[in-house]
Design an enzyme around this catalytic site. Structure first.
Site, PDB file in Angstrom:
ATOM      1  N   HIS A 231      -2.340 -21.003   1.072  1.00  0.00           N
ATOM      2  CA  HIS A 231      -0.855 -19.977   1.551  1.00  0.00           C
ATOM      3  C   HIS A 231       0.253 -19.338   0.035  1.00  0.00           C
ATOM      4  O   HIS A 231       0.274 -18.734   0.024  1.00  0.00           O
ATOM      5  CB  HIS A 231      -0.510 -20.476   2.258  1.00  0.00           C
TER       6      HIS A 231
ATOM      7  N   LYS B 207       6.044  -2.221   1.860  1.00  0.00           N
ATOM      8  CA  LYS B 207       5.261  -1.527   2.528  1.00  0.00           C
ATOM      9  C   LYS B 207       4.176  -2.397   2.625  1.00  0.00           C
ATOM     10  O   LYS B 207       3.178  -2.101   1.420  1.00  0.00           O
ATOM     11  CB  LYS B 207       5.293  -0.083   1.808  1.00  0.00           C
TER      12      LYS B 207
ATOM     13  N   ARG C   8      -8.981 -19.782  -0.621  1.00  0.00           N
ATOM     14  CA  ARG C   8      -7.615 -19.456   0.718  1.00  0.00           C
ATOM     15  C   ARG C   8      -6.586 -20.906   0.723  1.00  0.00           C
ATOM     16  O   ARG C   8      -7.091 -21.725   0.773  1.00  0.00           O
ATOM     17  CB  ARG C   8      -8.416 -19.434   1.728  1.00  0.00           C
TER      18      ARG C   8
ATOM     19  N   LEU D 181      11.390   0.832   6.499  1.00  0.00           N
ATOM     20  CA  LEU D 181      10.931   1.570   5.560  1.00  0.00           C
ATOM     21  C   LEU D 181      12.010   2.405   4.943  1.00  0.00           C
ATOM     22  O   LEU D 181      12.679   3.850   5.695  1.00  0.00           O
ATOM     23  CB  LEU D 181       9.329   1.716   6.120  1.00  0.00           C
TER      24      LEU D 181
ATOM     25  N   GLU E  71      13.031   1.925  13.927  1.00  0.00           N
ATOM     26  CA  GLU E  71      11.800   3.595  12.839  1.00  0.00           C
ATOM     27  C   GLU E  71      11.251   3.410  14.423  1.00  0.00           C
ATOM     28  O   GLU E  71      11.564   3.115  15.287  1.00  0.00           O
ATOM     29  CB  GLU E  71      12.040   3.205  11.503  1.00  0.00           C
TER      30      GLU E  71
ATOM     31  N   ARG F 279       7.372   3.416  -5.445  1.00  0.00           N
ATOM     32  CA  ARG F 279       8.240   2.144  -3.922  1.00  0.00           C
ATOM     33  C   ARG F 279       6.664   1.117  -3.909  1.00  0.00           C
ATOM     34  O   ARG F 279       6.606   0.651  -3.530  1.00  0.00           O
ATOM     35  CB  ARG F 279       7.649   3.783  -3.224  1.00  0.00           C
TER      36      ARG F 279
ATOM     37  N   TYR G 266       0.666  -0.948  -0.377  1.00  0.00           N
ATOM     38  CA  TYR G 266      -0.224   0.242   0.206  1.00  0.00           C
ATOM     39  C   TYR G 266       0.843   0.984  -0.102  1.00  0.00           C
ATOM     40  O   TYR G 266       2.288   1.742   0.348  1.00  0.00           O
ATOM     41  CB  TYR G 266      -1.634  -0.004   1.246  1.00  0.00           C
TER      42      TYR G 266
END
Ligand code: PMP
Length: 284
Positions: free
Chosen positions: A100, A145, A98, A201, A177, A50, A31
């Protein structure tokens, strides 16, 4: 409010979201949050680069070009009449029963985005905030991210319960961070921050601030420092798209410097404000 989902602009009350979206099951996606100042997207190229870089790192193909996504973001600002706020955009690996492993055969990734109005946090930017130190229990690919934010969620909550808006994360006493920010200390006129690595990040705001340091001839050392060293800094601040340059006046209840916004921090804030598309709303 108009959202963008799965290739269409849709009203919020008409949104249809698949229960099988891998974002729900695994947080399998990436995101971005992009700031809007006076109808303009700030550092948009950097954010979209990014986004594509994060997608590549998780081996996910985004079914749009960078320019197409920029156009989506601009359209969301326009139709929702957002002047000052931000765009949220996420891409998940798509909708599939679903398992993995990646869907086989592959399904198209799903882009979801919206725009919201939000004020700059001007009061905190003047007065500074307190932070709480929290063990950095996140995974070893913090450079991505990712939507998988549980480590950050738990850290932010721990800080909040201590009355702090942000957590300063450390691995074995070494500051990495914040839970959603990059951390900076200033000692004897030198700015220190964790180097770019898999442990943080690479913040877009971090980059803007490092460029400003160069412009202002403030020396920078991109080296990790310890929590003990953080307490000894003359000034401290953190950066992010929404927090901009946020002074930190105390860590774990211990005042940093004189316990007020530092002189160089203020200088960087002023230089940052000067970079924002004007006319400035809520200048500090
Ligand atoms: N670190 C982490 C863990 C973050 O989540 C964020 C904000 N998304 C940042 C740093 C700051 O990045 P940016 O300046 O690009 O908002």
């Amino acid at each position: 409010m108009i959202y963008f989902i799965d290739g269409h602009f849709t009203r919020r009350d008409e949104l249809r979201i698949s229960i099988d979206d891998r974002g729900y099951y695994f947080g399998d996606g990436v995101y971005e949050v992009i700031k809007v100042y006076n109808d303009e997207l700030f550092t948009l190229k950097e954010h979209f680069q990014r986004l594509f870089a994060s997608a590549a790192k998780i081996k996910m193909t985004i079914p749009f070009s960078e320019q197409q996504l920029i156009d989506v973001a601009k359209e969301l600002i326009k139709v929702n009449k957002i002047s000052n706020g931000h765009i949220y955009m996420q891409v998940t690996r798509g909708s599939s029963p679903r398992t993995h492993h990646f869907p086989d055969p592959a399904v198209s990734a799903v882009v979801t985005a919206y725009a919201v109005e939000a004020e700059r946090p001007v009061e905190d930017m003047e007065n500074g905030v307190a932070v709480k130190s929290v063990d950095d229990i996140r995974w070893l690919r913090c450079d991505i991210k990712s939507l998988n934010l549980l480590g950050s969620v738990l850290a932010k909550q721990e800080a909040r319960e201590a009355g702090c808006p942000e957590a300063i994360l450390h691995r074995d006493g070494v500051v990495t961070e914040g839970s959603s920010t990059n951390m900076f200390g200033i000692k004897d006129g030198v700015v220190y921050t964790h180097p770019v690595s898999n442990l943080i990040l690479e913040g877009i705001t971090r980059h803007v601030v490092l460029d400003l340091c160069k412009d202002l001839e403030i020396p920078v050392v991109e080296e990790a420092f310890t929590l003990d060293e953080a307490f000894e800094m003359d000034e401290f601040f953190y950066t992010s798209t929404t927090a901009e340059v946020m002074p930190v006046t105390a860590i774990d209840g211990i005042a940093i410097g004189n316990g007020k916004r530092g002189r160089l921090t203020k200088k960087l804030q002023d230089a940052f404000s000067a970079k924002i598309p004007s006319p400035l709303k809520g200048s500090i």
